[in-house]
Design a protein around this motif. Structure first.
Motif: not given
Length: 158
Positions: A20-25
Motif C-alpha cells: 500500500g505504500l508508494n515508493a519512488v527511487v
C-alpha cells in the motif's frame, strides 16, 4: 550493501510489509537504483523508478510515501518535491564549493536539500552520516554471514 542498508532503515520505520505504500527511487544505476527498486518491490511497495530526465519529476516524487534519492545531483530534491510525512532516504554524496570555509574549500551534500526537506519529511537521512554507515554495517553483516556459512553454521538474520 547500500540498498540493503537503506532497506534496513525503511523497514525500521515502516515494518517488513510495505503493502500500500508508494515508493519512488530517483536513480537507475545498476549498483544502487535498480537493486533498491527491486528490494522495495519485494517488500510489496508500489515502485516507480525515475531519473533526472523524468518528465515532471517533482510531481512524481510528491506521490511517494518512501522517496529514495540516488541521482548524483547536489540538493536536487527540494522540499516541495516531498509529500508531508514521507520517508526520505538520501543516497547521494556530492562535493560542492564552500567559500565560507575558506578559499578552495568544499563540503559534502546529498541529492536532497536537507535543511528545507527536513521540515516536510517524516524521516530523513542526513549526508554525511546517513546511508554511508549503513553500507558499512551491511558489509560487516555480509562478512559475518559468510563466516557462518564457511563454518557450516546457520547465519544470523540482519
Amino acid at each position: 550493501c547500500t540498498p540493503a542498508g537503506a532497506m534496513l532503515l525503511v523497514r525500521r520505520i515502516h515494518g517488513e510489509d510495505l503493502s500500500g505504500l508508494n515508493a519512488v527511487v530517483i536513480g537507475r544505476s545498476n549498483l544502487f537504483g535498480k537493486p533498491m527498486a527491486q528490494l522495495l518491490l519485494n517488500a510489496n511497495a508500489t515502485v516507480t523508478t525515475a531519473h533526472s530526465r523524468t518528465r515532471d519529476l517533482a510531481s512524481v516524487a510528491r506521490g511517494a510515501d518512501i522517496l529514495v534519492a540516488a541521482v548524483g545531483r547536489p540538493e536536487m530534491v527540494k522540499a516541495d518535491w516531498i509529500k508531508p510525512g514521507a520517508t526520505v532516504i538520501d543516497v547521494g554524496i556530492n562535493r560542492i564549493a564552500a567559500p565560507e570555509r575558506g578559499e578552495g574549500k568544499s563540503r559534502l551534500v546529498g541529492d536532497v536539500a536537507y535543511a528545507e526537506a527536513s521540515d516536510v519529511a517524516g524521516a530523513i537521512t542526513p549526508v554525511p552520516g546517513g546511508v554511508g554507515p549503513m553500507t558499512i554495517a551491511m558489509l560487516m553483516a555480509n562478512t559475518v554471514i559468510a563466516a557462518h556459512r564457511a563454518a557450516g553454521k546457520q547465519p544470523p538474520k540482519f
